[in-house]
Design a protein around this motif. Structure first.
Motif, PDB file in Angstrom:
ATOM      1  N   GLY A 121      -2.069   6.050  -3.840  1.00  0.00           N
ATOM      2  CA  GLY A 121      -1.225   6.188  -5.019  1.00  0.00           C
ATOM      3  C   GLY A 121      -1.968   6.566  -6.285  1.00  0.00           C
ATOM      4  N   VAL A 122      -3.261   6.339  -6.313  1.00  0.00           N
ATOM      5  CA  VAL A 122      -4.052   6.723  -7.493  1.00  0.00           C
ATOM      6  C   VAL A 122      -4.919   7.945  -7.207  1.00  0.00           C
ATOM      7  CG1 VAL A 122      -4.034   4.448  -8.587  1.00  0.00           C
ATOM      8  CG2 VAL A 122      -5.866   5.017  -6.982  1.00  0.00           C
ATOM      9  N   GLY A 123      -4.613   8.628  -6.087  1.00  0.00           N
ATOM     10  CA  GLY A 123      -5.259   9.912  -5.839  1.00  0.00           C
ATOM     11  C   GLY A 123      -6.432   9.934  -4.882  1.00  0.00           C
ATOM     12  N   PHE A 124      -6.755   8.814  -4.260  1.00  0.00           N
ATOM     13  CA  PHE A 124      -7.833   8.810  -3.278  1.00  0.00           C
ATOM     14  C   PHE A 124      -7.311   9.391  -1.961  1.00  0.00           C
ATOM     15  CE2 PHE A 124      -9.647   6.037  -6.321  1.00  0.00           C
ATOM     16  CZ  PHE A 124     -10.996   5.899  -6.058  1.00  0.00           C
ATOM     17  N   SER A 125      -8.206  10.007  -1.205  1.00  0.00           N
ATOM     18  CA  SER A 125      -7.869  10.550   0.107  1.00  0.00           C
ATOM     19  C   SER A 125      -8.696   9.861   1.169  1.00  0.00           C
ATOM     20  CB  SER A 125      -8.187  12.050   0.161  1.00  0.00           C
ATOM     21  OG  SER A 125      -7.457  12.735  -0.814  1.00  0.00           O
TER      22      SER A 125
END
Length: 136
Positions: A121-125
């Motif tokens: 949700g905060v952009g980590f993959s």
């Protein structure tokens, strides 16, 4: 973290966030030992403080010479989940990492759905799996 005076409050948040079964005194001593170690960088031990003065979220970030930062540990007291506090602290930490020249940030978790959802949700993959090895 402003110093050892906040160590017990920081320990309290961590103890609750990770549902630790370690005795509180031992957990506090372990954190104090970390704070007193040569590896400790006070400016990278970040906390979010509630209006009543309690530490409710925390993170430590580590940097290496290749420009990769790692977060360990990171957590939020369960009484303060889903209020945006952890997210705000993480974004603050990411800003500090970038200012320090880091180009990548990594974090290691288990497959706990709440944690993986948060990081996604905060952009980590998800870039891979960590394998644990043991010899007995």
């Amino acid at each position: 973290v402003l110093g050892e005076d906040e160590a017990n409050e920081r320990r309290r948040a961590s103890h609750a966030a990770f549902e630790s079964t370690m005795p509180e005194a031992m957990h506090l001593q372990r954190y104090l030992d970390f704070m007193r170690s040569p590896a400790y960088v006070p400016e990278r031990d970040l906390v979010a403080v509630a209006p009543d003065g309690r530490i409710v979220s925390f993170m430590v970030w580590w940097a290496d010479e290749t420009g990769v930062a790692q977060i360990e540990p990171f957590g939020t007291h369960p009484d303060h989940h889903r209020q945006g506090i952890g997210r705000a602290l993480l974004y603050h930490g990411l800003h500090e990492m970038k200012a320090a020249g880091m180009h990548t940030c990594r974090v290691v978790t288990d497959d706990h759905r709440e944690a993986t959802s948060f990081y996604e949700g905060v952009g980590f993959s998800d870039v891979g799996r960590l394998h644990w090895w043991a010899r007995r």
